[in-house]
Scaffold this motif. Structure first.
Motif, PDB file in Angstrom:
ATOM      1  N   SER A 112       0.832  -1.195   0.000  1.00  0.00           N
ATOM      2  CA  SER A 112       0.000   0.000   0.000  1.00  0.00           C
ATOM      3  C   SER A 112       0.869   1.249   0.000  1.00  0.00           C
ATOM      4  CB  SER A 112      -0.894   0.022   1.244  1.00  0.00           C
ATOM      5  OG  SER A 112      -1.731  -1.105   1.299  1.00  0.00           O
ATOM      6  N   SER A 113       0.348   2.316  -0.579  1.00  0.00           N
ATOM      7  CA  SER A 113       1.008   3.609  -0.433  1.00  0.00           C
ATOM      8  C   SER A 113       0.836   4.073   1.004  1.00  0.00           C
ATOM      9  CB  SER A 113       0.397   4.629  -1.394  1.00  0.00           C
ATOM     10  OG  SER A 113      -0.920   4.961  -0.973  1.00  0.00           O
ATOM     11  N   VAL A 114       1.687   4.997   1.427  1.00  0.00           N
ATOM     12  CA  VAL A 114       1.596   5.518   2.783  1.00  0.00           C
ATOM     13  C   VAL A 114       0.249   6.194   3.007  1.00  0.00           C
ATOM     14  CG1 VAL A 114       2.548   7.230   4.369  1.00  0.00           C
ATOM     15  CG2 VAL A 114       4.082   5.732   3.092  1.00  0.00           C
ATOM     16  N   ALA A 115      -0.235   6.916   2.008  1.00  0.00           N
ATOM     17  CA  ALA A 115      -1.510   7.630   2.150  1.00  0.00           C
ATOM     18  C   ALA A 115      -2.670   6.662   2.352  1.00  0.00           C
ATOM     19  CB  ALA A 115      -1.759   8.495   0.920  1.00  0.00           C
ATOM     20  N   VAL A 116      -2.691   5.585   1.564  1.00  0.00           N
ATOM     21  CA  VAL A 116      -3.753   4.589   1.702  1.00  0.00           C
ATOM     22  C   VAL A 116      -3.650   3.886   3.047  1.00  0.00           C
ATOM     23  CG1 VAL A 116      -4.592   2.371   0.820  1.00  0.00           C
ATOM     24  CG2 VAL A 116      -4.063   4.229  -0.775  1.00  0.00           C
ATOM     25  N   LEU A 117      -2.429   3.526   3.441  1.00  0.00           N
ATOM     26  CA  LEU A 117      -2.228   2.836   4.711  1.00  0.00           C
ATOM     27  C   LEU A 117      -2.675   3.717   5.880  1.00  0.00           C
ATOM     28  CD1 LEU A 117      -1.101   0.256   6.020  1.00  0.00           C
ATOM     29  CD2 LEU A 117       1.132   1.403   6.131  1.00  0.00           C
ATOM     30  N   ARG A 118      -2.383   5.005   5.812  1.00  0.00           N
ATOM     31  CA  ARG A 118      -2.780   5.912   6.887  1.00  0.00           C
ATOM     32  C   ARG A 118      -4.297   5.933   7.049  1.00  0.00           C
ATOM     33  NH1 ARG A 118      -0.115   9.881   5.433  1.00  0.00           N
ATOM     34  NH2 ARG A 118       1.569   9.734   6.955  1.00  0.00           N
ATOM     35  N   LYS A 119      -5.019   5.987   5.942  1.00  0.00           N
ATOM     36  CA  LYS A 119      -6.482   5.997   6.008  1.00  0.00           C
ATOM     37  C   LYS A 119      -7.010   4.705   6.633  1.00  0.00           C
ATOM     38  CE  LYS A 119      -7.361   9.138   2.125  1.00  0.00           C
ATOM     39  NZ  LYS A 119      -7.939   9.273   0.761  1.00  0.00           N
ATOM     40  N   GLU A 120      -6.383   3.580   6.300  1.00  0.00           N
ATOM     41  CA  GLU A 120      -6.825   2.300   6.853  1.00  0.00           C
ATOM     42  C   GLU A 120      -6.568   2.229   8.359  1.00  0.00           C
ATOM     43  OE1 GLU A 120      -4.552  -0.316   4.386  1.00  0.00           O
ATOM     44  OE2 GLU A 120      -6.155  -0.534   2.903  1.00  0.00           O
ATOM     45  N   VAL A 121      -5.402   2.708   8.788  1.00  0.00           N
ATOM     46  CA  VAL A 121      -5.082   2.708  10.215  1.00  0.00           C
ATOM     47  C   VAL A 121      -6.039   3.622  10.965  1.00  0.00           C
ATOM     48  CG1 VAL A 121      -3.330   3.327  11.931  1.00  0.00           C
ATOM     49  CG2 VAL A 121      -2.660   2.096   9.848  1.00  0.00           C
ATOM     50  N   GLU A 122      -6.279   4.801  10.431  1.00  0.00           N
ATOM     51  CA  GLU A 122      -7.187   5.751  11.080  1.00  0.00           C
ATOM     52  C   GLU A 122      -8.598   5.184  11.195  1.00  0.00           C
ATOM     53  OE1 GLU A 122      -6.817   9.204   8.655  1.00  0.00           O
ATOM     54  OE2 GLU A 122      -4.948   9.894   9.616  1.00  0.00           O
ATOM     55  N   ALA A 123      -9.054   4.523  10.141  1.00  0.00           N
ATOM     56  CA  ALA A 123     -10.412   3.972  10.151  1.00  0.00           C
ATOM     57  C   ALA A 123     -10.558   2.880  11.209  1.00  0.00           C
ATOM     58  CB  ALA A 123     -10.767   3.417   8.772  1.00  0.00           C
ATOM     59  N   LEU A 124      -9.530   2.057  11.375  1.00  0.00           N
ATOM     60  CA  LEU A 124      -9.637   0.969  12.345  1.00  0.00           C
ATOM     61  C   LEU A 124      -9.524   1.500  13.775  1.00  0.00           C
ATOM     62  CD1 LEU A 124     -10.273  -1.884  11.606  1.00  0.00           C
ATOM     63  CD2 LEU A 124      -7.882  -2.513  12.004  1.00  0.00           C
ATOM     64  N   TRP A 125      -8.702   2.506  13.993  1.00  0.00           N
ATOM     65  CA  TRP A 125      -8.657   3.126  15.319  1.00  0.00           C
ATOM     66  C   TRP A 125     -10.002   3.767  15.661  1.00  0.00           C
ATOM     67  CZ3 TRP A 125      -6.032   3.280  19.705  1.00  0.00           C
ATOM     68  CH2 TRP A 125      -4.713   2.818  19.748  1.00  0.00           C
ATOM     69  N   ASP A 126     -10.613   4.415  14.683  1.00  0.00           N
ATOM     70  CA  ASP A 126     -11.932   5.014  14.915  1.00  0.00           C
ATOM     71  C   ASP A 126     -12.956   3.937  15.285  1.00  0.00           C
ATOM     72  OD1 ASP A 126     -10.921   7.511  14.364  1.00  0.00           O
ATOM     73  OD2 ASP A 126     -11.682   7.585  12.308  1.00  0.00           O
ATOM     74  N   ALA A 127     -12.872   2.784  14.607  1.00  0.00           N
ATOM     75  CA  ALA A 127     -13.800   1.686  14.905  1.00  0.00           C
ATOM     76  C   ALA A 127     -13.583   1.167  16.326  1.00  0.00           C
ATOM     77  CB  ALA A 127     -13.618   0.556  13.893  1.00  0.00           C
ATOM     78  N   TYR A 128     -12.329   1.117  16.759  1.00  0.00           N
ATOM     79  CA  TYR A 128     -12.054   0.709  18.140  1.00  0.00           C
ATOM     80  C   TYR A 128     -12.711   1.670  19.124  1.00  0.00           C
ATOM     81  CZ  TYR A 128      -9.757   0.485  22.615  1.00  0.00           C
ATOM     82  OH  TYR A 128      -9.540   0.446  23.963  1.00  0.00           O
ATOM     83  N   GLN A 129     -12.558   2.956  18.883  1.00  0.00           N
ATOM     84  CA  GLN A 129     -13.152   3.923  19.811  1.00  0.00           C
ATOM     85  C   GLN A 129     -14.676   3.922  19.758  1.00  0.00           C
ATOM     86  OE1 GLN A 129     -11.131   7.782  19.271  1.00  0.00           O
ATOM     87  NE2 GLN A 129      -9.980   7.254  21.112  1.00  0.00           N
ATOM     88  N   ASP A 130     -15.236   3.339  18.696  1.00  0.00           N
ATOM     89  CA  ASP A 130     -16.678   3.131  18.630  1.00  0.00           C
ATOM     90  C   ASP A 130     -17.088   1.819  19.301  1.00  0.00           C
ATOM     91  OD1 ASP A 130     -17.233   5.492  17.321  1.00  0.00           O
ATOM     92  OD2 ASP A 130     -17.126   4.619  15.329  1.00  0.00           O
ATOM     93  N   SER A 131     -16.105   1.130  19.916  1.00  0.00           N
ATOM     94  CA  SER A 131     -16.340  -0.137  20.636  1.00  0.00           C
ATOM     95  C   SER A 131     -16.774  -1.275  19.715  1.00  0.00           C
ATOM     96  CB  SER A 131     -17.365   0.058  21.763  1.00  0.00           C
ATOM     97  OG  SER A 131     -16.886   0.988  22.719  1.00  0.00           O
TER      98      SER A 131
END
Length: 407
Positions: A112-131
Motif C-alpha cells: 500500500s502507499s503511505v496515504a492509503v495505509l494511513r487511512k486504513e489505520v485511522e479507520a480501524l482506530w476510529d472503529a475501536y473507539q466506537d467499541s
C-alpha cells in the motif's frame, strides 16, 4: 480454564482455586492479611470483590494469573463484523516469523502507499473507539500484513511514515487484545510496535506505544512496574515538551492517567494523586477535550480517572459523588462506556442496585461488545443474580445471559 468457571463470580473462583490448592479459609485469609470471616463472605458473594489490588493478592497466593480469577480471556463472539475470524487469526499474525527478520513478501497486489495505509489505520482506530471490537479484531491481521509490507518496500521518508503506521497498528492490536483479556498477546504486540517505530526516533509514536506497554503490565497485575514505566516514559518525553504539539501533550497526559490507575491498583494513593495532578496540568495546557492520536485526552478524561482511581482505592464516597455527574457525551464511545461501568460499580457498592442495573443496561445498549468483555460488568451482573432472595427479574437474567455468565 476457559469455559470451566464462566458461570462463577470472582469470589466463587477464589473458593474453586482454594479447594484445588488445599488451603483452608483461615490459611488463605491469613496469607493476605484478612480474616476468615471476610473470605467466607467473599466466597459466598456477600461482599463484592472488585478491587484489582485485592484480587491480585489472592491470585499471587493461589499461584494463578490475574486473568484466571477475572475469568479472562472471554471468547469473542462471531457476528456480522467479525465473520468467523477472531483472535486466533490475530495471534497467527503476531507470531509471523517475517516480522522478526530481514524477510520480504508483501501482498500479491503490491504494498500500500503511505496515504492509503494511513487511512486504513485511522479507520480501524476510529472503529475501536466506537467499541466495535469484533470488527477491529477481524481486520487487524490483514492490516498488520499490509503495514509490514509497506515498511519493507518503501525507503526514505516513506519508510519512516510506514514504520510509524506499523507501530500504531501494533498499538491498536495491543489495546484491543487487552480489552479482550489476551494479556500475553497484548505484550507481544506492544513490544513489536516499539521495535517497528524505534528507528524513526519519533517521541510521539514511541510515547504512545509506551502507554500500551503500561496497559499490558496492568492486565497481568504488574502494577508497580507500570508505575515505574510511567515515570520512565514521562522522563523520556519531557525534553520534547518545550514546544509540544497538542498530540504530544495528549500522549504525555494520557501516560499519567494510565499510571494513576496502576498506582491505585498498587494501593499507592500518594503516587495516584501525583500522577492525576500531572495529567490535570497537561489537560489545562491543552485547554479542552480532544482526541489527538486517539487519546480522548482532556479535562473530562482526567475526571473520569479520578472516579476510577477512587474506586480502586476503596474511596467510594468520591466515586459515588463525582461519577454520575461527569458529562461524557463529547468523548468516544469506548471512554463513555468505561466510565459508565465505574458508575455502576459505585452504585452497586452503595447498594443502589436499581440505579446500578439501569446504568449497566444503558451501557450495554451503547456498546454491547465492550460491556461483554469487561470483568466489572460480568462480576456485577452475576453477583446481583446470586444475591437475589427470590427469583431474579427477567431483565436481570437476560442481562446475565447476554454477558455469558448465566446459562
Amino acid at each position: 480454564m476457559r469455559g470451566r468457571t464462566n458461570n462463577l463470580t470472582i469470589g466463587e473462583r477464589v473458593a474453586w482455586y482454594r479447594y484445588r490448592r488445599g488451603l483452608s479459609q483461615e490459611v488463605l485469609a491469613g496469607l493476605i492479611g484478612r480474616t476468615a470471616d471476610w473470605l467466607g463472605k467473599i466466597e459466598n458473594n456477600r461482599i463484592e470483590l472488585d478491587r484489582l489490588s485485592v484480587i491480585k493478592s489472592l491470585a499471587e497466593v493461589l499461584d494463578v494469573s490475574l486473568g484466571d480469577l477475572l475469568g479472562e480471556p472471554g471468547l469473542l463472539d462471531w457476528n456480522g463484523d467479525s465473520g468467523t475470524t477472531t483472535v486466533p487469526a490475530l495471534r497467527a499474525a503476531l507470531m509471523n516469523y517475517r516480522a522478526l527478520g530481514p524477510f520480504s513478501g508483501g501482498p500479491e497486489t503490491g504494498p500500500s502507499s503511505v496515504a492509503v495505509l494511513r487511512k486504513e489505520v485511522e479507520a480501524l482506530w476510529d472503529a475501536y473507539q466506537d467499541s466495535r471490537f469484533a470488527y477491529v479484531t477481524g481486520r487487524l491481521p490483514e492490516l498488520l500484513h499490509r503495514a509490514q509490507a509497506a515498511t519493507d518496500h518503501h525507503d526514505g521518508d516513506d519508510q519512516d511514515q510506514a514504520r510509524r503506521l506499523l507501530g500504531l497498528t501494533y498499538q491498536l492490536a495491543a489495546t484491543q487484545l487487552t480489552k479482550l483479556g489476551e494479556s500475553d498477546l497484548a505484550w507481544i504486540a506492544a513490544d513489536r510496535g516499539l521495535t517497528a517505530v524505534r528507528p524513526t526516533g519519533d517521541p510521539l509514536i514511541i510515547g504512545s506505544l509506551l502507554r500500551s506497554v503500561g496497559h499490558a503490565l496492568h492486565a497481568t497485575g504488574r502494577y508497580s512496574e507500570a508505575v515505574r514505566l510511567t515515570e520512565d516514559a514521562a522522563s523520556y518525553l519531557e525534553p520534547h515538551l518545550k514546544h509540544a504539539t497538542p498530540a504530544l501533550l495528549s500522549v504525555y497526559g494520557t501516560l499519567f492517567l494510565s499510571g494513576s490507575m496502576a498506582a491505585a491498583r498498587a494501593n499507592d494513593a500518594a503516587t495516584t494523586r501525583t500522577f492525576l495532578a500531572a495529567a490535570d496540568h497537561a489537560a489545562g495546557k491543552l485547554g479542552a477535550d480532544a482526541n489527538h492520536l486517539w487519546t480522548a485526552f482532556g479535562p473530562t478524561n482526567v475526571v473520569i480517572h479520578r472516579v476510577a482511581t477512587a474506586a480502586e482505592l476503596g474511596d467510594l464516597q468520591v466515586a459515588i459523588d463525582l461519577g454520575p455527574r461527569v458529562d461524557t457525551a463529547g468523548l468516544p464511545m469506548e471512554r463513555r462506556v468505561r466510565h459508565a461501568l465505574e458508575v455502576a460499580r459505585a452504585y452497586s457498592s452503595w447498594n443502589r442496585l436499581d440505579d446500578a442495573q439501569a446504568v449497566l443496561l444503558d451501557a450495554e445498549q451503547m456498546a454491547p461488545e465492550q460491556v461483554r468483555h469487561h470483568f466489572l460488568s460480568r462480576q456485577l451482573a452475576l453477583t446481583w443474580v446470586r444475591r437475589q432472595r427470590g427469583k431474579p427479574s427477567a431483565e436481570l437474567v437476560g442481562l446475565a445471559q447476554r454477558l455469558k455468565v448465566l446459562d
